[in-house]
Design a protein around this motif. Structure first.
Motif, PDB file in Angstrom:
ATOM      1  N   VAL A 108      -1.260  -7.499  -7.769  1.00  0.00           N
ATOM      2  CA  VAL A 108      -2.498  -7.750  -6.949  1.00  0.00           C
ATOM      3  C   VAL A 108      -1.932  -7.675  -5.417  1.00  0.00           C
ATOM      4  CG1 VAL A 108      -4.323  -9.452  -6.212  1.00  0.00           C
ATOM      5  CG2 VAL A 108      -3.651  -9.063  -8.451  1.00  0.00           C
ATOM      6  N   ALA A 109      -2.584  -6.949  -4.523  1.00  0.00           N
ATOM      7  CA  ALA A 109      -1.937  -6.830  -3.334  1.00  0.00           C
ATOM      8  C   ALA A 109      -3.181  -6.672  -2.338  1.00  0.00           C
ATOM      9  CB  ALA A 109      -1.263  -5.451  -2.916  1.00  0.00           C
ATOM     10  N   LEU A 110      -2.986  -7.069  -0.967  1.00  0.00           N
ATOM     11  CA  LEU A 110      -4.014  -6.775  -0.016  1.00  0.00           C
ATOM     12  C   LEU A 110      -3.084  -5.939   1.120  1.00  0.00           C
ATOM     13  CD1 LEU A 110      -6.374  -7.391   1.787  1.00  0.00           C
ATOM     14  CD2 LEU A 110      -5.108  -9.438   2.772  1.00  0.00           C
ATOM     15  N   TRP A 111      -3.443  -4.940   1.034  1.00  0.00           N
ATOM     16  CA  TRP A 111      -2.707  -3.493   1.831  1.00  0.00           C
ATOM     17  C   TRP A 111      -3.667  -3.562   3.273  1.00  0.00           C
ATOM     18  CZ3 TRP A 111      -4.405   1.164   3.733  1.00  0.00           C
ATOM     19  CH2 TRP A 111      -3.445   1.925   4.332  1.00  0.00           C
ATOM     20  N   CYS A 112      -2.785  -3.689   4.410  1.00  0.00           N
ATOM     21  CA  CYS A 112      -3.382  -3.619   5.702  1.00  0.00           C
ATOM     22  C   CYS A 112      -2.693  -2.433   6.480  1.00  0.00           C
ATOM     23  CB  CYS A 112      -2.969  -5.021   6.454  1.00  0.00           C
ATOM     24  SG  CYS A 112      -3.657  -6.430   5.549  1.00  0.00           S
ATOM     25  N   GLY A 137      -0.948 -15.048  -6.721  1.00  0.00           N
ATOM     26  CA  GLY A 137       0.003 -13.947  -7.376  1.00  0.00           C
ATOM     27  C   GLY A 137      -0.030 -12.713  -6.594  1.00  0.00           C
ATOM     28  N   GLY A 138      -0.360 -12.815  -5.457  1.00  0.00           N
ATOM     29  CA  GLY A 138      -0.513 -11.366  -4.760  1.00  0.00           C
ATOM     30  C   GLY A 138       0.224 -11.267  -3.663  1.00  0.00           C
ATOM     31  N   THR A 139       0.339 -10.032  -3.042  1.00  0.00           N
ATOM     32  CA  THR A 139       1.195  -9.921  -1.766  1.00  0.00           C
ATOM     33  C   THR A 139       0.383  -9.371  -0.824  1.00  0.00           C
ATOM     34  OG1 THR A 139       1.820  -7.650  -2.430  1.00  0.00           O
ATOM     35  CG2 THR A 139       3.146  -9.488  -3.290  1.00  0.00           C
ATOM     36  N   VAL A 140       0.870  -9.670   0.628  1.00  0.00           N
ATOM     37  CA  VAL A 140       0.080  -9.092   1.671  1.00  0.00           C
ATOM     38  C   VAL A 140       1.277  -7.991   2.264  1.00  0.00           C
ATOM     39  CG1 VAL A 140      -0.588  -9.379   4.106  1.00  0.00           C
ATOM     40  CG2 VAL A 140      -1.059 -11.164   2.393  1.00  0.00           C
ATOM     41  N   GLU A 141       0.549  -6.710   2.334  1.00  0.00           N
ATOM     42  CA  GLU A 141       1.747  -5.561   2.802  1.00  0.00           C
ATOM     43  C   GLU A 141       0.826  -5.033   3.969  1.00  0.00           C
ATOM     44  OE1 GLU A 141       2.193  -2.973  -0.653  1.00  0.00           O
ATOM     45  OE2 GLU A 141       2.232  -4.929  -1.961  1.00  0.00           O
ATOM     46  N   ILE A 142       1.825  -4.872   5.044  1.00  0.00           N
ATOM     47  CA  ILE A 142       1.431  -4.076   6.233  1.00  0.00           C
ATOM     48  C   ILE A 142       2.056  -2.829   6.213  1.00  0.00           C
ATOM     49  CG2 ILE A 142       1.500  -4.309   8.811  1.00  0.00           C
ATOM     50  CD1 ILE A 142       0.186  -6.629   7.688  1.00  0.00           C
ATOM     51  N   ASP A 143       1.189  -1.986   6.358  1.00  0.00           N
ATOM     52  CA  ASP A 143       1.639  -0.578   6.615  1.00  0.00           C
ATOM     53  C   ASP A 143       1.383  -0.086   7.912  1.00  0.00           C
ATOM     54  OD1 ASP A 143       2.648   1.884   5.676  1.00  0.00           O
ATOM     55  OD2 ASP A 143       0.954   2.735   4.622  1.00  0.00           O
ATOM     56  N   GLU A 144       2.427  -0.214   8.671  1.00  0.00           N
ATOM     57  CA  GLU A 144       2.378  -0.004  10.175  1.00  0.00           C
ATOM     58  C   GLU A 144       2.807   1.433  10.627  1.00  0.00           C
ATOM     59  OE1 GLU A 144       4.001  -1.999  14.564  1.00  0.00           O
ATOM     60  OE2 GLU A 144       4.334  -2.947  12.725  1.00  0.00           O
ATOM     61  N   TYR A 145       2.093   2.071  11.495  1.00  0.00           N
ATOM     62  CA  TYR A 145       2.371   3.471  11.923  1.00  0.00           C
ATOM     63  C   TYR A 145       2.544   3.250  13.403  1.00  0.00           C
ATOM     64  CZ  TYR A 145       0.653   4.832   7.434  1.00  0.00           C
ATOM     65  OH  TYR A 145       0.371   4.885   5.970  1.00  0.00           O
ATOM     66  N   ARG A 146       3.555   4.304  13.969  1.00  0.00           N
ATOM     67  CA  ARG A 146       3.686   4.070  15.262  1.00  0.00           C
ATOM     68  C   ARG A 146       3.544   5.813  15.777  1.00  0.00           C
ATOM     69  NH1 ARG A 146       7.662  -0.254  17.719  1.00  0.00           N
ATOM     70  NH2 ARG A 146       6.758  -1.684  16.479  1.00  0.00           N
TER      71      ARG A 146
END
Length: 146
Positions: A108-112, A137-146
């Motif tokens: 389970v993930a919260l993808w940002c 039981g989930g994760t928070v994932e930050i997908d950062e773009y520059r």
């Protein structure tokens, strides 16, 4: 703006979020029933699936996936409104989500998504959301773009 140009606020959004459940045994139909929500994206392992472009995948899915996105529903360059939309839409937190996901071997993930071309933007996922995801039981994932 010229008459032939299109104004699309989604195309230039600097933030959005997706709640994802994935794994080899994930059944999108199960998760749609569990949440009472139809996903924006779904993949059944071993079956062809629709790509984001709308075309059919050339190969069958390697994993199962169930995903609900905020991108088309929320117009904000901050993550807070996107995350709040997902929390409200999915009725989070759910006390038994950790156990149900574990029984299916699901992640389970919260993808940002976070666009940070200027280098001075800081992702704004509230601490209570991070704690809620961890408790489920989930994760928070930050997908950062520059």
């Amino acid at each position: 703006m010229r008459p032939d140009e299109k104004s699309d606020p989604i195309a230039h959004a600097l933030a959005h979020a997706t709640f994802i459940i994935s794994g080899e045994s994930v059944s999108p139909q199960f998760w749609s029933a569990y949440f009472g929500v139809q996903p924006n994206r779904e993949i059944t392992r071993g079956q062809p699936f629709r790509l984001p472009s709308g075309k059919s995948s050339p190969l069958p899915g390697k994993l199962g996936l169930w995903a609900v996105e905020s991108r088309s529903a929320v117009h904000s360059n901050s993550l807070g409104p996107h995350v709040k939309y997902l929390v409200d839409r999915l009725g989070l937190p759910r006390a038994n989500l950790r156990e149900v996901a574990a029984a299916q071997g699901a992640k389970v993930a919260l993808w940002c998504y976070w666009m940070n071309e200027s280098g001075d933007r800081v992702p704004d996922v509230p601490d209570d959301i991070r704690a809620m995801m961890e408790a489920m039981g989930g994760t928070v994932e930050i997908d950062e773009y520059r």
